[in-house]
Scaffold this motif. Structure first.
Motif, short mmCIF file in Angstrom:
data_model
loop_
_atom_site.label_atom_id
_atom_site.label_comp_id
_atom_site.label_asym_id
_atom_site.label_seq_id
_atom_site.Cartn_x
_atom_site.Cartn_y
_atom_site.Cartn_z
N VAL A 26 0.85 -1.19 0.00
CA VAL A 26 0.00 0.00 0.00
C VAL A 26 0.88 1.24 0.00
O VAL A 26 1.95 1.26 0.60
CB VAL A 26 -0.96 0.03 1.21
N TRP A 32 -4.77 7.21 4.49
CA TRP A 32 -5.08 6.05 3.63
C TRP A 32 -4.30 4.82 4.05
O TRP A 32 -4.85 3.72 4.11
CB TRP A 32 -4.80 6.40 2.17
N ALA A 33 -3.02 5.00 4.35
CA ALA A 33 -2.18 3.88 4.78
C ALA A 33 -0.99 4.43 5.55
O ALA A 33 -0.20 5.20 5.00
CB ALA A 33 -1.71 3.07 3.57
N ILE A 41 0.03 -1.16 11.02
CA ILE A 41 -0.34 -0.52 9.76
C ILE A 41 -1.86 -0.44 9.67
O ILE A 41 -2.57 -1.43 9.82
CB ILE A 41 0.23 -1.29 8.56
N ASP A 45 -7.48 2.66 3.25
CA ASP A 45 -7.23 1.61 2.26
C ASP A 45 -6.92 0.29 2.94
O ASP A 45 -7.43 -0.77 2.55
CB ASP A 45 -6.06 2.04 1.36
N VAL A 46 -6.10 0.34 3.97
CA VAL A 46 -5.70 -0.88 4.69
C VAL A 46 -6.91 -1.57 5.30
O VAL A 46 -7.09 -2.79 5.17
CB VAL A 46 -4.67 -0.54 5.79
N PHE A 62 0.67 -6.48 5.31
CA PHE A 62 0.81 -5.21 4.61
C PHE A 62 2.24 -4.67 4.68
O PHE A 62 2.95 -4.88 5.65
CB PHE A 62 -0.13 -4.17 5.23
N LEU A 64 4.17 -0.84 3.71
CA LEU A 64 4.04 0.55 3.27
C LEU A 64 5.18 0.90 2.33
O LEU A 64 6.35 0.73 2.68
CB LEU A 64 4.07 1.49 4.48
#
Length: 235
Positions: A26, A32-33, A41, A45-46, A62, A64
């Motif tokens: 992401v 968002w992330a 995290i 979005d996540v 996840f 980043l």
């Protein structure tokens, strides 16, 4: 006999999904992330991706990444999923769009800059996110030929340069820039100039069948109200 066989197949598929951990890249940028102390995290979005795959029976891991690295490493096959996908790839399949990104121009309110149209950026000092010139359309591409234009990956640095009067305008996603401004530069007031259209993006998955299942589960997430609840956590 056929019914028994069908249940066995479904059960085996569920076990297979439960044992599978999907690697997800992401693009780093709150809300968002991002990484949150004590939580790991997280972000819009996540949480959407995590909810969808959890409901499908998958675990998620996840990572980043800056956007150029996200694209490069997904295309190299290092991740099962990458998001957001403002790019197409021969190595993946795009989901339906679910991330309502609102790109805006941001200036310092104390500088009294007026921006009503993209053309008003002409001759300004501008900092934008990576690949903005490829995303924001032909008019923007034309304007930046006469502007002092630079694309910078680190979002906090973008606003730091703005606050220190090293640039006139920063271009980026509204939620993201507002979040960073409030948390890292609380003594400055940002002026938001909504001169770009809202664009929604989805994710990209290596597996076509998984992408189709993702789209189905995402529709269920929206119908249930959970999708809107996640968006509302970071307005």
């Amino acid at each position: 006999m056929r019914i028994v066989l069908w249940f066995v197949m479904v059960f085996c598929c569920q076990l297979s999904a439960a044992d599978k951990t999907l690697t997800v890249a992401v693009n780093i940028g709150p809300p968002w992330a991002f990484y949150e102390e004590g939580k790991g995290i997280t972000g819009i979005d996540v949480e959407i991706i995590r909810h969808v795959f959890t409901n499908m029976g998958y675990k998620t891991e996840f990572q980043l990444l800056a956007y150029n690295r996200l694209i490069k490493e997904f295309n190299a096959g290092k991740f099962d999923v990458a998001s957001p996908a403002a790019f197409s790839s021969e190595n993946g399949y795009l989901t339906i769009a679910y991330l309502p990104f609102k790109d805006v121009a941001v200036s310092l309110k104390r500088n009294n800059i007026t921006l009503n149209f993209i053309g008003d950026l002409k001759d300004k000092k501008i900092i934008a996110y990576q690949f903005a010139s490829a995303v924001l359309g032909d008019e923007f591409t034309t304007v930046i030929t006469t502007a002092h234009y630079l694309e910078v990956a680190e979002r906090e640095l973008q606003l730091k340069l703005l606050v220190n009067d090293r640039t006139d305008v920063v271009i980026g996603e509204r939620r993201l820039l507002t979040y960073i401004g409030q948390n890292f530069f609380p003594n400055e007031t940002l002026a938001i100039h909504p001169i770009f259209v809202t664009k929604s993006y989805g994710a990209i998955l290596k597996d076509k069948h998984l992408q189709q299942l993702f789209d189905q589960e995402l529709a269920t997430l929206k119908t249930s109200g959970v999708y809107q609840q996640i968006l509302s956590k970071w307005p």
